[in-house]
Design a protein around this motif. Structure first.
Motif, PDB file in Angstrom:
ATOM      1  N   LEU A 192       0.827  -1.213   0.000  1.00  0.00           N
ATOM      2  CA  LEU A 192       0.000   0.000   0.000  1.00  0.00           C
ATOM      3  C   LEU A 192       0.858   1.259   0.000  1.00  0.00           C
ATOM      4  O   LEU A 192       0.525   2.249  -0.658  1.00  0.00           O
ATOM      5  CB  LEU A 192      -0.931   0.001   1.213  1.00  0.00           C
ATOM      6  N   LEU A 193       1.971   1.239   0.727  1.00  0.00           N
ATOM      7  CA  LEU A 193       2.844   2.405   0.758  1.00  0.00           C
ATOM      8  C   LEU A 193       3.495   2.671  -0.600  1.00  0.00           C
ATOM      9  O   LEU A 193       3.775   3.818  -0.949  1.00  0.00           O
ATOM     10  CB  LEU A 193       3.934   2.210   1.825  1.00  0.00           C
ATOM     11  N   ARG A 194       3.706   1.603  -1.360  1.00  0.00           N
ATOM     12  CA  ARG A 194       4.389   1.743  -2.646  1.00  0.00           C
ATOM     13  C   ARG A 194       3.435   1.737  -3.838  1.00  0.00           C
ATOM     14  O   ARG A 194       3.889   1.814  -4.990  1.00  0.00           O
ATOM     15  CB  ARG A 194       5.373   0.579  -2.810  1.00  0.00           C
ATOM     16  N   ILE A 195       2.138   1.658  -3.593  1.00  0.00           N
ATOM     17  CA  ILE A 195       1.210   1.442  -4.706  1.00  0.00           C
ATOM     18  C   ILE A 195       1.180   2.613  -5.679  1.00  0.00           C
ATOM     19  O   ILE A 195       0.875   2.452  -6.859  1.00  0.00           O
ATOM     20  CB  ILE A 195      -0.199   1.145  -4.150  1.00  0.00           C
ATOM     21  N   SER A 196       1.520   3.810  -5.217  1.00  0.00           N
ATOM     22  CA  SER A 196       1.495   4.975  -6.103  1.00  0.00           C
ATOM     23  C   SER A 196       2.674   4.998  -7.070  1.00  0.00           C
ATOM     24  O   SER A 196       2.606   5.666  -8.108  1.00  0.00           O
ATOM     25  CB  SER A 196       1.484   6.269  -5.280  1.00  0.00           C
ATOM     26  N   VAL A 197       3.755   4.292  -6.764  1.00  0.00           N
ATOM     27  CA  VAL A 197       4.938   4.282  -7.638  1.00  0.00           C
ATOM     28  C   VAL A 197       5.137   2.946  -8.318  1.00  0.00           C
ATOM     29  O   VAL A 197       6.013   2.809  -9.173  1.00  0.00           O
ATOM     30  CB  VAL A 197       6.209   4.656  -6.838  1.00  0.00           C
ATOM     31  N   ASP A 198       4.344   1.940  -7.953  1.00  0.00           N
ATOM     32  CA  ASP A 198       4.453   0.643  -8.613  1.00  0.00           C
ATOM     33  C   ASP A 198       3.817   0.697  -9.988  1.00  0.00           C
ATOM     34  O   ASP A 198       3.138   1.664 -10.352  1.00  0.00           O
ATOM     35  CB  ASP A 198       3.777  -0.450  -7.774  1.00  0.00           C
ATOM     36  N   VAL A 199       4.032  -0.356 -10.773  1.00  0.00           N
ATOM     37  CA  VAL A 199       3.443  -0.452 -12.099  1.00  0.00           C
ATOM     38  C   VAL A 199       1.924  -0.429 -11.965  1.00  0.00           C
ATOM     39  O   VAL A 199       1.339  -1.254 -11.262  1.00  0.00           O
ATOM     40  CB  VAL A 199       3.887  -1.744 -12.808  1.00  0.00           C
ATOM     41  N   LYS A 200       1.295   0.532 -12.622  1.00  0.00           N
ATOM     42  CA  LYS A 200      -0.159   0.673 -12.534  1.00  0.00           C
ATOM     43  C   LYS A 200      -0.823  -0.159 -13.611  1.00  0.00           C
ATOM     44  O   LYS A 200      -0.602   0.070 -14.799  1.00  0.00           O
ATOM     45  CB  LYS A 200      -0.556   2.150 -12.682  1.00  0.00           C
ATOM     46  N   ARG A 201      -1.631  -1.116 -13.176  1.00  0.00           N
ATOM     47  CA  ARG A 201      -2.270  -2.031 -14.105  1.00  0.00           C
ATOM     48  C   ARG A 201      -3.753  -1.734 -14.229  1.00  0.00           C
ATOM     49  O   ARG A 201      -4.297  -0.881 -13.539  1.00  0.00           O
ATOM     50  CB  ARG A 201      -2.041  -3.480 -13.656  1.00  0.00           C
ATOM     51  N   LYS A 202      -4.410  -2.496 -15.113  1.00  0.00           N
ATOM     52  CA  LYS A 202      -5.831  -2.267 -15.358  1.00  0.00           C
ATOM     53  C   LYS A 202      -6.669  -2.491 -14.105  1.00  0.00           C
ATOM     54  O   LYS A 202      -7.690  -1.853 -13.922  1.00  0.00           O
ATOM     55  CB  LYS A 202      -6.318  -3.189 -16.472  1.00  0.00           C
ATOM     56  N   ASP A 203      -6.242  -3.448 -13.280  1.00  0.00           N
ATOM     57  CA  ASP A 203      -7.022  -3.779 -12.083  1.00  0.00           C
ATOM     58  C   ASP A 203      -6.483  -3.044 -10.856  1.00  0.00           C
ATOM     59  O   ASP A 203      -6.449  -3.596  -9.764  1.00  0.00           O
ATOM     60  CB  ASP A 203      -7.019  -5.287 -11.846  1.00  0.00           C
ATOM     61  N   THR A 274      -7.481 -23.431  -6.319  1.00  0.00           N
ATOM     62  CA  THR A 274      -7.371 -22.935  -4.943  1.00  0.00           C
ATOM     63  C   THR A 274      -8.374 -21.830  -4.640  1.00  0.00           C
ATOM     64  O   THR A 274      -8.974 -21.806  -3.560  1.00  0.00           O
ATOM     65  CB  THR A 274      -5.949 -22.408  -4.672  1.00  0.00           C
ATOM     66  N   ARG A 275      -8.597 -20.896  -5.593  1.00  0.00           N
ATOM     67  CA  ARG A 275      -9.439 -19.737  -5.313  1.00  0.00           C
ATOM     68  C   ARG A 275     -10.927 -19.975  -5.581  1.00  0.00           C
ATOM     69  O   ARG A 275     -11.765 -19.354  -4.935  1.00  0.00           O
ATOM     70  CB  ARG A 275      -8.973 -18.536  -6.141  1.00  0.00           C
ATOM     71  N   LEU A 276     -11.232 -20.840  -6.549  1.00  0.00           N
ATOM     72  CA  LEU A 276     -12.637 -21.059  -6.896  1.00  0.00           C
ATOM     73  C   LEU A 276     -13.199 -22.383  -6.371  1.00  0.00           C
ATOM     74  O   LEU A 276     -14.418 -22.587  -6.426  1.00  0.00           O
ATOM     75  CB  LEU A 276     -12.831 -21.004  -8.417  1.00  0.00           C
ATOM     76  N   VAL A 277     -12.335 -23.263  -5.899  1.00  0.00           N
ATOM     77  CA  VAL A 277     -12.804 -24.558  -5.390  1.00  0.00           C
ATOM     78  C   VAL A 277     -12.466 -24.706  -3.905  1.00  0.00           C
ATOM     79  O   VAL A 277     -13.357 -24.823  -3.052  1.00  0.00           O
ATOM     80  CB  VAL A 277     -12.189 -25.726  -6.196  1.00  0.00           C
ATOM     81  N   HIS A 315     -11.573 -12.907  -6.439  1.00  0.00           N
ATOM     82  CA  HIS A 315     -11.106 -14.147  -7.073  1.00  0.00           C
ATOM     83  C   HIS A 315     -11.880 -14.410  -8.361  1.00  0.00           C
ATOM     84  O   HIS A 315     -11.296 -14.806  -9.380  1.00  0.00           O
ATOM     85  CB  HIS A 315     -11.279 -15.331  -6.114  1.00  0.00           C
ATOM     86  N   VAL A 316     -13.184 -14.199  -8.323  1.00  0.00           N
ATOM     87  CA  VAL A 316     -14.005 -14.421  -9.514  1.00  0.00           C
ATOM     88  C   VAL A 316     -13.626 -13.431 -10.606  1.00  0.00           C
ATOM     89  O   VAL A 316     -13.527 -13.795 -11.794  1.00  0.00           O
ATOM     90  CB  VAL A 316     -15.496 -14.303  -9.155  1.00  0.00           C
ATOM     91  N   PHE A 317     -13.378 -12.177 -10.226  1.00  0.00           N
ATOM     92  CA  PHE A 317     -12.978 -11.153 -11.204  1.00  0.00           C
ATOM     93  C   PHE A 317     -11.670 -11.545 -11.883  1.00  0.00           C
ATOM     94  O   PHE A 317     -11.564 -11.517 -13.117  1.00  0.00           O
ATOM     95  CB  PHE A 317     -12.833  -9.805 -10.503  1.00  0.00           C
ATOM     96  N   TRP A 318     -10.674 -11.920 -11.088  1.00  0.00           N
ATOM     97  CA  TRP A 318      -9.386 -12.302 -11.669  1.00  0.00           C
ATOM     98  C   TRP A 318      -9.476 -13.616 -12.429  1.00  0.00           C
ATOM     99  O   TRP A 318      -8.760 -13.808 -13.419  1.00  0.00           O
ATOM    100  CB  TRP A 318      -8.325 -12.376 -10.570  1.00  0.00           C
TER     101      TRP A 318
END
Length: 405
Positions: A192-203, A274-277, A315-318
């Motif tokens: 969270l502290l680095r989210i403004s300088v990290d690679v900004k993706r669509k999600d 793992t995420r959907l089952v 999880h469903v979105f990803w």
């Protein structure tokens, strides 16, 4: 002033009939205390510092060994007016703003649009930056997964989820699980502290929601002594994140396409399983139903399950993005991460640049060539018409002579 005491009312955090005094029967070293969460703050800052060192000194040689190279990016031509608009107003001007900029700079619409596209591409993160970010996450998730699996594989609740609630909430906190919690909290705090300088993706928005939900989930589960189910949630998430970040690392390297594709397919299978089952059938089922065999619902029960539902929605979105990528993969069209930063690619940029050179930079030359081509076509057309008329005239004359004879 009364809000903070009300926040710690025992009916919010503990099952009916249990008080904070009851939990004090456990030794201090075996009892989770809310003030322990403050340790995550310096840990988050420590992770930020360690990450800076990693990206500065360790990631570059690893990137070179995998053949990671930055793409060539053209530089936008100097234009103070456009640069000022880009910096202070918008990176993607509307149609009306484009018209104003055209008048202000004396450029055509194509030139202005091309300038903004090239300028946006300048701000896109380099391949080495993307690789460093993926490598940092990979090493953390790998270390956390190994540590978590080592501390959980011999515990009864790892194999039987009903053990998560046996003798709840009077369950002693093991030292290994304490540090497992604190390190995970510190890591997500650093993200969270680095989210403004990290690679900004669509999600980007979904990532922020995920980090916040994870932090709230871990913090609440620690205070309410949901430690056992919390450790299973962390281990389950780290298992697929390792494969995702490793696939990204090889994707940025040259000559590792088959390795990247293989890792991506394995990641997709592990993620969906793992995420959907496992997550809904084991984790959510355990917290929603099996926990009711031990205690009655209370405020914390609903809050904890709502956070789990938020994670499941993500999880469903990803999973939808991953399934799209799998479909493209088997169709032979998989080129980049669906979550990657989107902008025009280099080929489109070069094509537009070539068009502009023909139409704008070399306008006179282009017009002369076009005029010559047009004149030649007109001359051919004219000659064709003349020849057709002569042929028709000769044939008509011949017909008259034949009739006269």
């Amino acid at each position: 002033m009364d809000l903070l005491p009300d926040l710690w009312r025992q009916e919010y955090w503990l099952p009916p009939g249990v008080t904070w005094e009851d939990l004090e029967r456990l030794p201090d070293s075996e009892r989770p205390r809310p003030k322990d969460l403050l340790i995550a703050l310096p840990l988050a800052l420590g992770f930020v510092a360690v990450r800076c060192v990693f990206e500065r000194f360790l990631a570059p040689p690893i990137a070179r060994s995998l053949g990671v190279k930055n793409r060539f990016q053209s530089t936008a031509a100097p234009s103070p007016q456009l640069e000022s608009f880009y910096t202070h107003r918008s990176k993607q001007p509307t149609q009306s703003e484009l018209a104003n900029l055209m008048v202000l700079c004396g450029k055509t619409q194509r030139q202005v649009e091309s300038w903004f596209r090239v300028r946006r591409n300048q701000d896109r993160p380099s391949q080495t930056k993307k690789f460093a970010e993926a490598a940092w996450r990979f090493f953390f998730y790998l270390s956390a997964f190994i540590a978590g699996l080592t501390s959980l594989i011999n515990r009864p609740w790892f194999w039987d989820q009903r053990e998560c609630w046996r003798n709840y909430p009077f369950q002693p906190l093991e030292r290994a699980h304490f540090w497992y919690y604190m390190l995970e909290l510190g890591f997500y705090g650093s993200l969270l502290l680095r989210i403004s300088v990290d690679v900004k993706r669509k999600d980007f928005k979904e990532q922020v929601i995920h980090h916040l939900a994870t932090i709230f989930l871990l913090s609440f589960s620690y205070c309410a002594n949901y430690i056992r189910i919390g450790t299973l949630v962390m281990l389950l998430h780290d298992s697929s994140d390792i494969l995702l970040e490793s696939a990204k690392m090889f994707n940025y390297g040259a000559g590792w396409r088959k390795t990247c594709d293989s890792l991506f397919v394995v990641f997709a299978v592990v993620f969906l399983v793992t995420r959907l089952v496992i997550f809904p059938s084991r984790i959510i089922h355990t917290t929603l139903l099996l926990s009711m065999e031990v205690f009655e619902p209370f405020a914390g029960y609903y809050f904890f399950n709502v956070l789990l539902m938020v994670l499941q929605a993500l999880h469903v979105f990803w999973a939808g993005l991953i399934i799209r990528m799998v479909c493209k993969f088997f169709k032979g069209k998989l080129e980049k991460d669906e979550r990657s930063d989107e902008e025009s690619d280099a080929e489109a940029e070069e094509e537009d640049k070539a068009k502009e050179e023909k139409m704008d930079q070399g306008g006179d030359c282009y017009w002369e060539k076009s005029k010559e081509t047009l004149n030649s076509k007109l001359s051919v057309l004219t000659n064709s018409c003349v020849l057709t008329n002569l042929t028709y005239h000769r044939s008509s004359v011949a017909n008259r002579e034949h009739k006269a004879q």
